[in-house]
Motif scaffolding. Structure first.
Motif, mmCIF file in Angstrom:
data_model
loop_
_atom_site.group_PDB
_atom_site.id
_atom_site.type_symbol
_atom_site.label_atom_id
_atom_site.label_comp_id
_atom_site.label_asym_id
_atom_site.label_seq_id
_atom_site.Cartn_x
_atom_site.Cartn_y
_atom_site.Cartn_z
ATOM 1 N N GLU A 68 0.865 -1.182 0.000
ATOM 2 C CA GLU A 68 0.000 0.000 0.000
ATOM 3 C C GLU A 68 0.900 1.230 0.000
ATOM 4 O O GLU A 68 1.743 1.387 0.887
ATOM 5 C CB GLU A 68 -0.909 0.003 1.223
ATOM 6 C CG GLU A 68 -1.963 1.087 1.196
ATOM 7 C CD GLU A 68 -2.936 0.989 2.353
ATOM 8 O OE1 GLU A 68 -2.752 1.746 3.334
ATOM 9 O OE2 GLU A 68 -3.861 0.161 2.291
ATOM 10 N N ALA A 69 0.752 2.066 -1.004
ATOM 11 C CA ALA A 69 1.613 3.247 -1.140
ATOM 12 C C ALA A 69 0.795 4.530 -1.108
ATOM 13 O O ALA A 69 -0.381 4.546 -1.490
ATOM 14 C CB ALA A 69 2.397 3.166 -2.444
ATOM 15 N N PHE A 100 6.220 4.300 0.151
ATOM 16 C CA PHE A 100 5.754 3.086 0.825
ATOM 17 C C PHE A 100 6.825 2.563 1.777
ATOM 18 O O PHE A 100 7.968 3.045 1.790
ATOM 19 C CB PHE A 100 5.393 2.015 -0.202
ATOM 20 C CG PHE A 100 6.478 1.723 -1.212
ATOM 21 C CD1 PHE A 100 7.379 0.690 -1.019
ATOM 22 C CD2 PHE A 100 6.606 2.505 -2.363
ATOM 23 C CE1 PHE A 100 8.379 0.428 -1.944
ATOM 24 C CE2 PHE A 100 7.603 2.244 -3.309
ATOM 25 C CZ PHE A 100 8.495 1.205 -3.086
ATOM 26 N N ILE A 101 6.443 1.584 2.568
ATOM 27 C CA ILE A 101 7.342 0.997 3.571
ATOM 28 C C ILE A 101 7.441 -0.504 3.351
ATOM 29 O O ILE A 101 6.429 -1.185 3.165
ATOM 30 C CB ILE A 101 6.830 1.281 5.000
ATOM 31 C CG1 ILE A 101 6.794 2.791 5.265
ATOM 32 C CG2 ILE A 101 7.717 0.582 6.038
ATOM 33 C CD1 ILE A 101 6.128 3.163 6.588
ATOM 34 N N ILE A 102 8.669 -1.014 3.350
ATOM 35 C CA ILE A 102 8.909 -2.458 3.325
ATOM 36 C C ILE A 102 9.929 -2.759 4.421
ATOM 37 O O ILE A 102 10.988 -2.117 4.480
ATOM 38 C CB ILE A 102 9.461 -2.947 1.966
ATOM 39 C CG1 ILE A 102 8.491 -2.619 0.823
ATOM 40 C CG2 ILE A 102 9.709 -4.458 2.010
ATOM 41 C CD1 ILE A 102 9.009 -3.038 -0.553
ATOM 42 N N ARG A 150 -2.611 2.446 -13.727
ATOM 43 C CA ARG A 150 -3.566 3.415 -14.257
ATOM 44 C C ARG A 150 -3.610 4.610 -13.308
ATOM 45 O O ARG A 150 -3.116 4.541 -12.184
ATOM 46 C CB ARG A 150 -4.968 2.786 -14.378
ATOM 47 C CG ARG A 150 -5.019 1.583 -15.315
ATOM 48 C CD ARG A 150 -5.003 2.000 -16.766
ATOM 49 N NE ARG A 150 -5.028 0.857 -17.689
ATOM 50 C CZ ARG A 150 -5.125 0.953 -18.997
ATOM 51 N NH1 ARG A 150 -5.226 2.147 -19.571
ATOM 52 N NH2 ARG A 150 -5.119 -0.107 -19.758
ATOM 53 N N PHE A 151 -4.209 5.707 -13.761
ATOM 54 C CA PHE A 151 -4.304 6.882 -12.906
ATOM 55 C C PHE A 151 -4.906 6.494 -11.551
ATOM 56 O O PHE A 151 -5.969 5.880 -11.502
ATOM 57 C CB PHE A 151 -5.209 7.946 -13.528
ATOM 58 C CG PHE A 151 -4.604 8.689 -14.680
ATOM 59 C CD1 PHE A 151 -3.308 8.461 -15.099
ATOM 60 C CD2 PHE A 151 -5.349 9.652 -15.351
ATOM 61 C CE1 PHE A 151 -2.753 9.152 -16.169
ATOM 62 C CE2 PHE A 151 -4.810 10.356 -16.416
ATOM 63 C CZ PHE A 151 -3.514 10.106 -16.828
ATOM 64 N N VAL A 157 -2.537 3.848 -3.134
ATOM 65 C CA VAL A 157 -2.368 3.010 -4.317
ATOM 66 C C VAL A 157 -1.763 1.675 -3.912
ATOM 67 O O VAL A 157 -0.936 1.617 -2.998
ATOM 68 C CB VAL A 157 -1.427 3.707 -5.336
ATOM 69 C CG1 VAL A 157 -1.141 2.807 -6.511
ATOM 70 C CG2 VAL A 157 -2.042 5.009 -5.816
ATOM 71 N N ILE A 158 -2.183 0.617 -4.579
ATOM 72 C CA ILE A 158 -1.580 -0.692 -4.349
ATOM 73 C C ILE A 158 -0.524 -0.952 -5.423
ATOM 74 O O ILE A 158 -0.820 -0.898 -6.611
ATOM 75 C CB ILE A 158 -2.635 -1.823 -4.373
ATOM 76 C CG1 ILE A 158 -3.673 -1.620 -3.266
ATOM 77 C CG2 ILE A 158 -1.959 -3.190 -4.230
ATOM 78 C CD1 ILE A 158 -3.111 -1.653 -1.859
ATOM 79 N N ILE A 159 0.695 -1.197 -4.993
ATOM 80 C CA ILE A 159 1.763 -1.628 -5.899
ATOM 81 C C ILE A 159 1.944 -3.123 -5.707
ATOM 82 O O ILE A 159 2.308 -3.571 -4.614
ATOM 83 C CB ILE A 159 3.099 -0.923 -5.608
ATOM 84 C CG1 ILE A 159 2.950 0.597 -5.638
ATOM 85 C CG2 ILE A 159 4.165 -1.367 -6.613
ATOM 86 C CD1 ILE A 159 4.210 1.336 -5.208
#
Length: 199
Positions: A68-69, A100-102, A150-151, A157-159
């Motif tokens: 999740e970003a 985002f965080i990993i 997509r926009f 946003v989900i990466i």
């Protein structure tokens, strides 16, 4: 009243079912990519590789790399020419930033829009997310990998790195592929998506 409730319930499940079908899972993406590469009319593989091709090599699907970003739309960006593996210089513009965080560490990637592609029907909202990471040149392709987007419709946003794929140049030198910008080099191993094709 019950009749209307039943109709609404049926419509709700019909819409939900349609949305589920529309949302492509990581596994769906990988299956479809394998089908594309196994189809000679779509495959970037050389004649020699195509004859022995069975499947692409993927990392095991890992939910850890479905991230999740936070999306920030950048302003006043200028169109620039992105370097490629050939002399071709397609025009892009930085569309925004994804933070985002990993594993407790903060990362950021820029996401881009291809100017010419955005003029084609069906690609008006298409975004390009190229990245490289610490697996490049080892388990994954030296030149980095891509993710299609997509926009964003919200600030979240989900990466899905499980959907990361190689540029066509990883399979065939006749193609011209964008080179991952230095600012999109991640100092972490992204153990997800497609691995390199040849050892």
């Amino acid at each position: 009243m019950k009749k209307y409730f039943s109709i609404i319930t049926i419509l709700f499940f019909a819409i939900s079912s349609a949305q589920e079908k529309k949302a492509e899972t990581s596994q769906d993406f990988q299956n479809n990519l394998n089908k594309e590469y196994a189809n000679k009319t779509e495959s970037p593989l050389t004649e020699e590789d195509f004859k022995v091709f069975k499947t692409l090599d993927f990392y095991p699907i890992n939910e850890k790399f479905t991230i999740e970003a936070k999306f920030v739309r950048t302003q006043n960006e200028k169109v620039f020419e992105m370097k490629t593996s050939t002399t071709r210089l397609p025009k892009y513009i930085k569309y925004g930033e994804l933070s985002f965080i990993i594993d407790g560490k903060n990362f950021k990637l820029n996401v881009y829009q291809n100017i010419d592609l955005s003029k084609k029907e069906g690609y008006e909202d298409y975004l390009f997310l190229p990245f490289s990471d610490l697996t490049c040149g080892k388990e994954s392709y030296l030149g980095g990998r891509y993710i299609d987007m997509r926009f964003p419709k919200s600030e979240t946003v989900i990466i899905d790195f499980n959907k990361a794929y190689n540029p066509y140049c990883a399979y065939n030198h006749k193609y011209s592929c964008p080179i991952v910008p230095l600012e999109n080099d991640l100092k972490i191993e992204i153990l997800a998506g497609v691995k390199k094709f040849h050892d």
